[in-house]
Structure formats: C-alpha cells, structure tokens
Design a protein around this motif. Structure first.
Motif, PDB file in Angstrom:
ATOM      1  N   THR A 422      97.024 -73.655  70.006  1.00 28.37           N
ATOM      2  CA  THR A 422      97.521 -72.284  69.958  1.00 28.37           C
ATOM      3  C   THR A 422      96.448 -71.331  70.510  1.00 28.37           C
ATOM      4  O   THR A 422      95.260 -71.623  70.456  1.00 28.37           O
ATOM      5  CB  THR A 422      97.977 -71.927  68.526  1.00 28.37           C
ATOM      6  N   THR A 424      95.265 -68.413  69.706  1.00 30.36           N
ATOM      7  CA  THR A 424      94.314 -67.668  68.883  1.00 30.36           C
ATOM      8  C   THR A 424      94.347 -68.120  67.430  1.00 30.36           C
ATOM      9  O   THR A 424      95.418 -68.272  66.842  1.00 30.36           O
ATOM     10  CB  THR A 424      94.557 -66.140  68.985  1.00 30.36           C
ATOM     11  N   GLY A 425      93.159 -68.318  66.879  1.00 36.56           N
ATOM     12  CA  GLY A 425      93.054 -68.789  65.507  1.00 36.56           C
ATOM     13  C   GLY A 425      92.764 -67.684  64.519  1.00 36.56           C
ATOM     14  O   GLY A 425      93.092 -67.778  63.346  1.00 36.56           O
ATOM     15  N   ILE A 429      96.223 -61.706  69.394  1.00 34.15           N
ATOM     16  CA  ILE A 429      96.573 -61.662  70.820  1.00 34.15           C
ATOM     17  C   ILE A 429      96.084 -60.351  71.431  1.00 34.15           C
ATOM     18  O   ILE A 429      95.465 -60.341  72.503  1.00 34.15           O
ATOM     19  CB  ILE A 429      98.105 -61.795  70.992  1.00 34.15           C
ATOM     20  N   GLN A 449     110.761 -61.205  68.591  1.00 33.41           N
ATOM     21  CA  GLN A 449     109.645 -60.427  68.039  1.00 33.41           C
ATOM     22  C   GLN A 449     109.661 -58.987  68.562  1.00 33.41           C
ATOM     23  O   GLN A 449     109.349 -58.047  67.832  1.00 33.41           O
ATOM     24  CB  GLN A 449     108.316 -61.107  68.378  1.00 33.41           C
TER      25      GLN A 449
ATOM     26  N   THR B 191     109.286 -72.048  66.335  1.00 37.96           N
ATOM     27  CA  THR B 191     108.244 -71.160  65.832  1.00 37.96           C
ATOM     28  C   THR B 191     107.061 -71.975  65.325  1.00 37.96           C
ATOM     29  O   THR B 191     107.192 -73.161  65.056  1.00 37.96           O
ATOM     30  CB  THR B 191     108.748 -70.311  64.644  1.00 37.96           C
ATOM     31  N   GLY B 192     105.923 -71.306  65.207  1.00 43.53           N
ATOM     32  CA  GLY B 192     104.776 -71.911  64.539  1.00 43.53           C
ATOM     33  C   GLY B 192     103.932 -72.772  65.446  1.00 43.53           C
ATOM     34  O   GLY B 192     103.865 -72.545  66.652  1.00 43.53           O
ATOM     35  N   GLY B 198      96.204 -70.419  63.170  1.00 36.86           N
ATOM     36  CA  GLY B 198      96.881 -69.895  64.347  1.00 36.86           C
ATOM     37  C   GLY B 198      97.525 -68.567  64.025  1.00 36.86           C
ATOM     38  O   GLY B 198      98.224 -68.452  63.024  1.00 36.86           O
ATOM     39  N   VAL B 199      97.255 -67.547  64.834  1.00 35.07           N
ATOM     40  CA  VAL B 199      97.773 -66.211  64.538  1.00 35.07           C
ATOM     41  C   VAL B 199      98.494 -65.607  65.747  1.00 35.07           C
ATOM     42  O   VAL B 199      98.539 -64.395  65.904  1.00 35.07           O
ATOM     43  CB  VAL B 199      96.644 -65.258  64.057  1.00 35.07           C
ATOM     44  N   THR B 200      99.078 -66.465  66.586  1.00 39.70           N
ATOM     45  CA  THR B 200      99.767 -65.964  67.768  1.00 39.70           C
ATOM     46  C   THR B 200     101.075 -65.269  67.385  1.00 39.70           C
ATOM     47  O   THR B 200     101.984 -65.907  66.867  1.00 39.70           O
ATOM     48  CB  THR B 200     100.054 -67.127  68.738  1.00 39.70           C
ATOM     49  N   GLY B 201     101.170 -63.970  67.650  1.00 45.83           N
ATOM     50  CA  GLY B 201     102.412 -63.233  67.401  1.00 45.83           C
ATOM     51  C   GLY B 201     102.696 -63.037  65.917  1.00 45.83           C
ATOM     52  O   GLY B 201     101.847 -63.288  65.063  1.00 45.83           O
ATOM     53  N   TYR B 202     103.900 -62.540  65.637  1.00 41.13           N
ATOM     54  CA  TYR B 202     104.315 -62.334  64.252  1.00 41.13           C
ATOM     55  C   TYR B 202     104.562 -63.687  63.578  1.00 41.13           C
ATOM     56  O   TYR B 202     104.890 -64.668  64.240  1.00 41.13           O
ATOM     57  CB  TYR B 202     105.591 -61.488  64.188  1.00 41.13           C
ATOM     58  N   ASP B 203     104.464 -63.710  62.258  1.00 46.34           N
ATOM     59  CA  ASP B 203     104.648 -64.965  61.533  1.00 46.34           C
ATOM     60  C   ASP B 203     106.137 -65.201  61.276  1.00 46.34           C
ATOM     61  O   ASP B 203     106.622 -65.083  60.149  1.00 46.34           O
ATOM     62  CB  ASP B 203     103.865 -64.915  60.223  1.00 46.34           C
ATOM     63  N   VAL B 204     106.840 -65.558  62.333  1.00 48.93           N
ATOM     64  CA  VAL B 204     108.285 -65.777  62.225  1.00 48.93           C
ATOM     65  C   VAL B 204     108.574 -67.011  61.367  1.00 48.93           C
ATOM     66  O   VAL B 204     109.591 -67.077  60.674  1.00 48.93           O
ATOM     67  CB  VAL B 204     108.922 -65.885  63.630  1.00 48.93           C
ATOM     68  N   SER B 206     107.008 -67.909  58.598  1.00 48.34           N
ATOM     69  CA  SER B 206     107.049 -67.476  57.189  1.00 48.34           C
ATOM     70  C   SER B 206     108.281 -66.637  56.892  1.00 48.34           C
ATOM     71  O   SER B 206     108.759 -66.614  55.759  1.00 48.34           O
ATOM     72  CB  SER B 206     105.792 -66.674  56.832  1.00 48.34           C
ATOM     73  N   LEU B 207     108.775 -65.936  57.903  1.00 46.94           N
ATOM     74  CA  LEU B 207     109.994 -65.157  57.702  1.00 46.94           C
ATOM     75  C   LEU B 207     111.193 -66.085  57.473  1.00 46.94           C
ATOM     76  O   LEU B 207     112.076 -65.799  56.653  1.00 46.94           O
ATOM     77  CB  LEU B 207     110.223 -64.267  58.930  1.00 46.94           C
TER      78      LEU B 207
END
Lengths: 477, 477
Positions: A422, A424-425, A429, A449, B191-192, B198-204, B206-207
């Motif tokens: 991925t 970014t950890g 972004i 999103q 997703t994921g 990993g923090v790419t984009g919104y946490d869809v 978890s949604l």
C-alpha cells in the motif's frame, strides 16, 4: 516548490474580503492573522509550498472553529485545517490560499479517567506532552510518530499516525474512541463512545480518523489509554547486510514474538547515523533496533527468545542490550534524528512511506536498489520493519535530477503495489501521492470516496486538493 | 412475532414476478427457492419474524451475488443478505419480503498465508470451522461469538461480532484487512489491504464492517491472523455476590492485567446453569470465568497475579483452576450453553447487549435490579465484564406481560446511556434497537448515516428497515 499544486478553484477577491470582514467581526482581530504573518502557514514539513493564505485563524476553542467554518462556507472560501504542521505529504498545505484554521493553541486536557482508561483532549496538545502527562499517572498512549516533540494529536488523528510502537500497539485509529468534529458550514458531529466496545450504527469515527482534514475539523478527541508497561528494554542487532536483518524479522514474526518496536536501518542510513558521530561497528551494513515492554518477567523471557532467534540465523555481527535508560535514550536519539540527519545529506530529500506484506521485505529492498541503479538517484531506507512499513528516502542536489527522482518514486509505487503493498503506512496521501492513488484503488472506490467527501462538504471547500487526484476541469475532490 | 416490523415499502407483485423470472433465467432454478421453501428464511435467531420472501437465492459464488443485486435494483425488489442467520437483532429478517440472498454455501478458503499471517475466505465459512482450520496450521483467529458453531464469517463482519476473547484481542473489525463487497445494483468494490498497516484514502473497510448488511454484500474477506498462543489456562472465581465480582474486575483492569476472557455471571444466571446439572457451590451468587493465554512462562505469571488480585478483595468464596483441557471444556460448555439454557426458563426471552464504561458496572447491575423490581419482569445478567458488555436477559411467559417488558427494555437503554454507555456491544442495532438509536446518537449523526446509506444504495433496497428508526411516510433508511 517540489510538488506542483493541483488546479483547485481559487476563491474570488470579493469572497476573501467578505470572509476577512466576517472573521474579524466574529472572532476579534487578535485571533485572525493577515498579511505577512500568514507566510509561514503556506508550508508544512512536506516538500510542497502552497499559496499563502489570506487569513490564519488561531482557534482557541470549538466555537472559533464552528464560526470559521460557517463563515467559510457562506462566503465560499476554502479552509485548510492545521494542527502541528509536521505532516510529510502536504496535508496542511493550503493549495488554494483562503483560510488556514490553526488548532494548535487548543491544548486543553479535559479529562483523564483512571477508572475507564481514557483521556478527553483538544486537538492542539503535543503528542509527546500527552505521553508525559498520562505516564505520570501510570497510563500509556502508544502512538509515537517520529515528530512527537512537535506534532499534535489533532494532526495524528487526521493522518491516522503510527510510529515505531505501532508494531505491538497499532496505530492512532485503534486509540480513538470518539470524536467531536465540526464540518464545513458549522455542523457539529459527535461520534463514537466512551466504552471499549460498541457497534451502534456505522463506524463514522473510523471514517473521520485518517481523512486528512478533508471531512471535518476535530474539536474534541476521546482517546483510549492502556496501563503503562512497567518494564522496557532495548536491543540493537547489527548485521553484515540488511537482507539478513530482514530475514531475522521474518523469523521473529513466524515465531509469534511481539516486541513493541522492530525498526530496521539499511547501510546508507547507518552511514548517515555515523556521520552524526554515533559510534556503530563499521562492519555493520544493516541494523535492527528492537524494544520490548511489559511485566519484568515477561520482558526478560521475550528478550531471551528474541536473542535466540537472532543468533539462530546468518549474518549477525553483534547483539547489544541497552543497560540503562541513558543507553536506551542514546539508541533512540540516533533513530529519531534520522529524518533531520538524512536531510543534511543532500539539498533535497523525499521520504516515502510505503508498506509491503512482511513476507516481501527482501523483494522490496532488492527492488529499491534496482530502482536506485536504474534512475541513478541516491537513496536510503529505514523504517518499521515489523509492520513492513518503510521510509524509502530519495536524495538529490541538482534541480535537473528531479525528473529522475519522479521516475524513481513512480517505480517505487508500482513496485509496492506489485508486491501486494500500500502507498502509505502513516503519512497519508495528501498532496504528494494523490496522483498515485489510482495505482492502488479502483475508479469505483475512488468515486465512492469522492461522494463521501461531498456528503460532508458539498462545496468542496475543506482542505481541497488532498487525497484524490485532480481531474481536468474539476476541483481537488 | 414480538417485534413489530417497520413500515418499509413493499415491492409490487409485478416487480416480484419480473425479478423471479430474471433470477431463474440468470442463475438457474436450482439456485432460486420459491414458495414454501422460503418460509424458514423469514426468521433469524432474534425474536422478530419477517415477511416470507418471494425468493431465496442460494449464492455459490460472487457472480451469483452480483447478478442478484443487479436484478433486484433493476426490478425494484428489496434484498436481505443472510449468512448463518444466527443474529440476535433481526439483521437477516426480511421485513419487506422480496429476496433473501443466502451466502452460507460460499465456504471456500481461498488462501491461508503463513508468512503474512492472513486468510482470504468467502463469507459462508462457519466461524468455528475457520478457527479449527487456522489453528491446525499454528494460527489463531480471535473473534469467538457465542454462536461460533453455526454463525458465518460474513455475518460476523456485517455485525462486527465480538465474543469473550474480545477483551484481550478486540472485535472482528480489528481482524478485517480488506473486503470485496457487491453493492446494490451490482457494483463491485475492493477495499483495504493485505498489509497490517496502511492509511490510503478513507477507511471504507471499517465503514463496511458492522454496517449490518445495509451497504453491501461481502463476497471475499481478507482476515488478519495471529500466532496461536501456546498455552491457555482457565480459572473460575466464585463470589458471595455479583457486586464483589464486579469490584474484582475493576481491580484487575486497574492493575493492567489482561486475561483473554473475563466473563461474569450473576446469581440468576448461575441458577440457570445449575438447572443444567452443572455443579456449582450453592453459596455462589456471582462468578467470574477467566481465561489467560500466551507463552507458558507469561501465562503462569499472569495467573498468579490474577489470583493475588482476586484474593485481595472481599466476597471471594472459591478459586478453581481448570487442570486440563477437559475441565476447561466443561467450564466453557456451561458458559456457551447459557443462551439456550436461559431460553428454557420462560416462554419468551429477550437478550440485550449493552455496554457501559467499566467503572460503572456496579451501577449498571444495581440499576438492572431496580428496573426488574419496578417492572416486575424476571431478568438475569451475564456477559463480557472486562469490556463492560453485558447481556441483560428479560424473561416472561404471558403475552400480557409484553408492555412491562417494553418498559424494562427502554429503561435499560436509558440507564445505559445515562452511564455513558452504548446500546450494543456486538449484536448490532438491527430491527430490535432501531427505535432507541436517537437515545445515543444525535439527529445530525443519524442523518449523515442515512446519507451514507443512500450513497451505497440510492433506492434503499438493501436490507431495508435496519439500524435507522423508520420515519412516518418513509422507508427503513
């Protein structure tokens, strides 16, 4: 300016004038900076330089934030939220000028609840100060981004920050129980809970954590604490080659050993540390910095198991245990100084933050060397090996090298994705990686999103130009 | 039918006819049940009975799901997804008839990756089967809802299931790395990630976890595994009163002791267990069932600390350690049988699932007794004390008692919220608790979630009537 700014819509001079007037009238002039005083707010710790904002609001409470976001929406002026301003991907960089909304003066700790192991804080408290505060009372807040001496909790939550201790304890999201956030236009949202468990409704809290300031501005944060581990011990393992260090990490994970930190430094990084006059065996071309914590008996048992696993493989030169807190501090000083130290190695530096599955660490390290050789860009790599999260740094001195650096970055992103990784950890972004987002995520997921973004902020005025690639003829979202 | 069905719009007979025709043509008649065969799909393990669906699709792969959701949207027929059908709040109950989409035949384990500690599975695998499968290879999947012998991973993810081991290991959300979900209309979303960080984009991701089948239907789930703990030990602590048990829990938490399970049973629950011919000291009116795991040395040290803390307070009658796996199994058998055992105590039973901050456990237990006395409704309480998550059960025999039970439930919900708690720890809101949602969440937060729901499912056809209170003149969302 190393990163080109996205073509987000700029506010009209009229809109700016109206917003400034309203802000001054509503908040008082002492809370609103204008003119030259705004210049330093065009940047954060990334390589990007934004447009100097027309105003900086120095919020001192939730109501200041609510009023600012109400005025901004009604006048159509973009707002860039900012906490510590230490982000590495341009999250706090105002790409469209407008208003910077600074929350770093909001440092109140509203509650530390010893019975329920939680803290309620404002967004501006410095992460390291929170650590000290809760540790004095016997608790522990694990997330420890490298910038903990100056970054703020608000920014940590916005970026879902990590740090070395994430290997054992997880990232910021795992410690955010609840949020109060103000949305563009002034709507106030309270999400989450004060209990450790709870599944009422959608997980809007997790959606806000890591949203990089694009969905709302945090006015209050409820954090889960854990008991402070009574013992901490640090071990340094020196290897003939960084690949041997990587193999040792894999062996530890397979054995189920969980130190709290498992950091790796490659040969070029070790040279940068040596240049800071930290004495490291000259034969070492790879290093692991390992820290364990817990009850005394557990810690000792874990240290012994780790030593056994490290000694059981090839390439180990030496194994050094920190004998006391001063030694521990010295080891960590070298690690924490890496970011500024490597910055001194060249005029320009870009630090990437990719993650690969832990079985692919060796392939990543080899691939980075190939990219370096192909593009002739100087590089070094260190990071949170236990999580597969590596800071690959590219270094250069001459503006003419920039196209080669861009090729190196793109090649690294493609390599990461091809290894199942991925982008970014822990840095987010932001601006820096928006153009690479489609490498990792499908058009469907990105569109969804963007739709979520518009639910929270229909006019796309909150932190425009971040996360999502800018489409021709469109704004940042 | 104990729970009234919300007034969600019903599909027209024409729409049903067209949908049935399309489903038969596209999926083949063997995968589409109609008529009497559909009757059992009107219920799950909650007290609610839905409308018998016009069709049940027995999906055997992701493409079956995609086709079903495409046909459903084009014909305007609601779909209720279903995995094991073991939910306690009516998540799988079709309130508007239409189509039930059963995923329990999709049991494929696509990958168990020993190096990266992850598993990729289809939604229909039974949770207990997954446990056995990964434990044979030395791994561990911690979430262990009580129904693990029959519930499926797809339902666990939809409800964000917990279980006793959540105290140490956390709930399902903490183990879902990535999802493939099909949305109403047939859009497929991935997703994921496959990395731990990993923090790419919104946490869809978890949604989607915990969205109770209202946002999408899972077709593939990527789960994080952990190494199997080598040692497990179980201890039973018997108390003169359940309040002494509660105080012991608080002392353990303050000391930072983390067993993997910390279960509490009150006096009425112990009587129900005794009625099953499990021998328990007749003086005991409160019990803690404690389980620790880890390396042998750690486990032993933790057990000793727990014994010390338990013995250091008032009201302890006895402390019994399970000497072998057979004894452990017997202790757990009694705990797991609680749900069916208590069902035998009366004609009707409703099991609530509230959570309070751990410092408020004593107040909760006292408050529940007051509610029982006020309403004259028989009750018993057990649950995951370490998390503050309690299953308060109301029992009654006569239909005429129902209004009193409703008063008791509402009083419990109000008590929970007044103690800083949350309506549900692991069962979800579903049908049963939708009307109480506004007690916990603001109108703004509920409206935002309704908006999110409509982004995923604009016609509000996927699992209508769940989570959100039905507004007069509106559908379920």
């Amino acid at each position: 300016m190393l990163i080109p700014l996205p073509k987000t819509p700029l506010p009209s001079p009229d809109a700016i004038t109206r917003a400034l007037l309203d802000l001054g009238r509503t908040l008082g002039d002492s809370k609103v900076l204008t003119g030259d005083a705004c210049a330093t707010y065009a940047r954060d710790e990334s390589e990007a330089t934004g447009r100097v904002p027309a105003a900086v609001v120095l919020a001192s409470n939730a109501e200041d934030i609510r009023r600012t976001l109400t005025i901004a929406e009604s006048t159509g002026v973009p707002v860039t939220p900012r906490a510590g301003g230490t982000g590495r991907t341009g999250g706090a960089v105002p790409v469209a000028g407008g208003i910077v909304l600074a929350t770093d003066a909001m440092k109140q700790v509203k509650e530390i609840n010893a019975k329920d192991l939680l803290a309620v804080v404002e967004p501006g408290i410095v992460t390291g100060d929170l650590h000290a505060l809760v540790e004095r009372e016997g608790f522990f807040y694990p997330p420890d981004p490298n910038s903990l001496g100056s970054c703020c909790i608000g920014g940590n939550v916005a970026e879902n920050a990590g740090g070395p201790r994430a290997f054992k304890y997880g990232v910021t999201r795992e410690y955010v129980l609840g949020l109060e956030a103000c949305l563009m236009g002034g709507r106030v949202l309270r999400t989450g809970k004060r209990t450790v468990k709870g599944v009422t409704g959608y997980d809007v809290t997790s959606l806000l954590v890591g949203s990089e300031g694009t969905l709302g501005v945090f006015t209050e944060i409820t954090l889960r604490l854990v008991p402070k581990p009574p013992e901490v011990a640090t071990v340094l393992a020196l290897f003939e080659d960084v690949r041997h260090a990587g193999a040792a990490v894999s062996r530890m994970i397979a054995r189920g050993l969980v130190p709290r930190c498992l950091e790796m430094l490659d040969a070029a990084t070790l040279d940068a540390v040596r240049a800071q006059k930290v004495a490291i065996d000259p034969r070492a071309r790879g290093m692991l910095l390992i820290e364990v914590d817990g009850e005394a008996a557990t810690t000792q048992a874990l240290l012994e198991q780790i030593a056994e696993v490290l000694s059981g493989g090839p390439g180990l030169i030496d194994l050094l245990a920190a004998q006391d807190p001063a030694q521990r501090a010295r080891l960590w000083e070298a690690r924490r100084a890496l970011s500024p130290a490597t910055r001194k190695l060249a005029k320009y530096k870009l630090s990437e933050d990719i993650v690969v599955p832990r079985s692919r660490i060796a392939e990543l390290l080899e691939g980075v060397d190939v990219i370096g050789a192909d593009t002739e860009v100087r590089h070094l790599t260190y990071g949170h090996a236990g999580d597969g999260n590596f800071h690959v740094n590219f270094l250069w001195n001459d503006d003419g090298e920039r196209p080669a650096v861009d090729r190196a970055i793109e090649a690294l992103m493609r390599l990461t994705i091809s290894l199942g990784g991925t982008l970014t950890g822990e840095h987010g972004i932001g601006l820096s990686k928006a153009e690479y987002l489609p490498l990792e995520q499908s058009e469907e997921l990105i569109e969804l999103q963007r739709d979520i973004k518009r639910l929270f902020d229909p006019k796309e005025l909150l932190n425009p130009g971040k996360i999502f690639p800018v489409r021709p003829g469109h704004g940042g979202c």
